[in-house]
Enzyme design. Structure first.
Site, mmCIF file in Angstrom:
data_model
loop_
_atom_site.group_PDB
_atom_site.id
_atom_site.type_symbol
_atom_site.label_atom_id
_atom_site.label_comp_id
_atom_site.label_asym_id
_atom_site.label_seq_id
_atom_site.Cartn_x
_atom_site.Cartn_y
_atom_site.Cartn_z
ATOM 1 N N HIS A 1 33.603 33.931 44.949
ATOM 2 C CA HIS A 1 34.058 35.535 43.927
ATOM 3 C C HIS A 1 35.747 34.612 43.243
ATOM 4 O O HIS A 1 36.487 34.744 42.035
ATOM 5 C CB HIS A 1 34.840 36.235 44.714
ATOM 6 C CG HIS A 1 33.503 36.962 45.462
ATOM 7 N ND1 HIS A 1 33.386 36.999 46.394
ATOM 8 C CD2 HIS A 1 32.502 37.036 44.535
ATOM 9 C CE1 HIS A 1 32.512 37.693 46.855
ATOM 10 N NE2 HIS A 1 31.719 37.463 45.450
ATOM 11 N N ASP B 1 36.612 42.221 41.104
ATOM 12 C CA ASP B 1 35.385 41.722 40.832
ATOM 13 C C ASP B 1 34.503 42.998 41.523
ATOM 14 O O ASP B 1 34.872 44.199 41.889
ATOM 15 C CB ASP B 1 35.276 40.601 41.705
ATOM 16 C CG ASP B 1 35.430 40.395 43.340
ATOM 17 O OD1 ASP B 1 35.337 41.620 43.444
ATOM 18 O OD2 ASP B 1 35.650 39.964 43.878
#
Length: 474
Positions: free
Chosen positions: A19, A114
């Site tokens: 991420h 995210d």
């Protein structure tokens, strides 16, 4: 333009390199191509790779703030799914995020999170910020996440899990049980994570780390209200990728570079399972023998074995007399000294993949690694371990035809040395591998075109920038 007049975006990354890397690259691109001021928030970690990445990133108008780590031991069980833990970590980090934004002299006009960070939209609304989701994986994975959220759990359990029948995704590639997400495979678990679909549909847009030409039909399905759009409503979809790590501060170890420089063009197979992926001791033995039997040049980033595919971090042991670690076949270093190089624990992957001598990549198929391989025109041996990696492997082999894959499930069975040898030779020597190299180079050209000025991904991110700029106006 003065800092206070620039559009200012805040980016929030979940823990993990999968991420953090694309979030960092998005931030850098927004600064350099869209004249943003960007602040990146990430959860503090003792993970060496994350620390190194943050420290090596220096760019004017890019600020990086570490939010304090949180203790979730009383909130989730020790055997909870990884994604369930991520949701809890992000939720428990909201007070730190709120206080950090409140203390800013120039507050962001947009918050980009995210898939695990949608709870932070409450903070964005509190400060009057635009809200965006950044899916750091591909469009197909996003379609599966949204579509599965619309289906009754009991149907998924009986039809997909117990019946092991493919899950039909409207307008997209169907999802076989062999390749399904872990959260669907374990749908009967109490701690099964639920993605915040309702919060995402109330966002101002969803950014995806892919590009139009790579997944055109899936992106079209995401935009079609008659297909997947019932859940997405009319949320804009912005394919802005591929965003891959580009860090000029990292250099190859002198010994590694000298060895690669001596090899022929596209003659070396790079073997790595990501920042934490590991294999069992038995599987590592078979992989070692397979590489040796293939007699192809290789660089292998080796970590000690673990029964957990997510891996753990150890120091390589002294091993036996020739320096071979005790979890590799005795004498492996001596027998492969003319064809291979073993690197302990970690290597600068992008620098290795971009070297002209590298012609293949045996990978866990994390989306970051997949994109790096494509961007360097390198075909793959797909060896998925966890998360959405099996889906990525299916795309690489069945749709893009730029990879080969073992016939058995790598997480349930042992891939034998003979099959490993065959896959290596297919990629590195056979005509089939040569055809894959041509196709992956075509994808590389397509990706570069999308990112260049006037390309589809360039234009998508430019539209987000315009929206943020408009939001700044009184």
């Amino acid at each position: 333009m003065r800092k206070e007049d620039k559009p200012h975006a805040a980016l929030l990354a979940s823990p993990g390199m999968g991420h953090l890397i694309p979030i960092m690259e998005l931030g850098k691109r927004m600064v350099t191509h869209n004249d943003f001021h960007v602040t990146i928030f990430f959860i503090a970690s003792d993970h060496a790779s994350a620390t190194s990445l943050v420290k090596s990133t220096t760019l004017e108008n890019l600020d990086i703030i570490a939010l304090p780590s949180v203790d979730i031991s009383d909130l989730v069980g020790p055997n909870a799914q990884l994604v369930a833990k991520l949701f809890v970590i992000m939720r428990e980090s909201l007070p730190s995020l709120r206080s950090s934004i409140a203390a800013m002299k120039f507050r962001p006009s947009a918050l980009i999170v995210d898939l695990f960070g949608a709870d932070a939209f409450d903070v964005a609304e509190e400060f009057g910020m635009l809200k965006y989701v950044f899916n750091t994986s591909n469009a197909w994975c996003l379609a599966v996440v949204f579509h599965s959220a619309r289906i009754d759990d009991e149907f998924i359990l009986e039809h997909h899990v117990k019946g092991q029948k493919s899950l039909e995704i409207p307008g997209c590639k169907s999802l076989s049980f062999r390749d399904t997400l872990e959260s669907l495979r374990n749908i009967d678990r109490i701690d099964r994570p639920k993605f915040h679909g309702h919060k995402m549909t109330n966002s101002h847009g969803i950014l995806i780390n892919t590009w139009e030409d790579l997944e055109s039909s899936t992106i079209e399905a995401l935009r079609d209200n008659n297909l997947l759009g019932t859940l997405l409503l009319k949320v804009p979809i912005y394919p802005i990728g591929p965003l891959v790590r580009q860090d000029g501060n990292l250099v190859l170890d002198k010994q590694v570079k000298q060895w690669l420089d001596k090899q022929s063009i596209e003659s070396v197979l790079y073997v790595s399972f990501g920042s934490g992926g590991t294999l069992s001791a038995k599987q590592m033995t078979e992989l070692a023998w397979g590489l040796e039997q293939s007699q192809q040049k290789f660089i292998w980033v080796v970590r000690p074995p673990s029964n957990n595919a997510l891996g753990t971090y150890f120091t390589i042991s002294e091993g036996n007399v020739d320096g071979t670690p005790d979890y590799l076949p005795q004498g492996f270093f001596t027998r492969t000294k003319d064809i291979g190089m073993v690197i302990p624990m970690w290597a600068p992957q992008e620098q290795i993949l971009s070297h002209p001598s590298v012609g293949g990549f045996l990978s866990h198929c994390g989306w970051n690694s997949t994109l790096e391989s494509i961007m360097n025109g390198v075909p793959m041996i797909a060896w998925p371990l966890y998360a959405e990696q099996k889906m990525n492997a299916a795309m690489l082999t069945e749709d893009f035809e730029i990879a080969v894959r073992p016939t058995v499930s790598m997480t349930e069975e042992i891939v034998g040395r003979d099959e490993i040898e065959k896959m290596v030779r297919t990629i590195m020597v056979d005509k089939e591998g040569q055809a894959m190299k041509m196709r992956v180079k075509e994808l590389k050209n397509s990706a570069e075109k999308a990112l260049n000025k006037g390309g589809s991904s360039f234009n998508s991110l430019s539209q987000v920038a315009k929206d943020c700029m408009f939001h700044l106006q009184p």
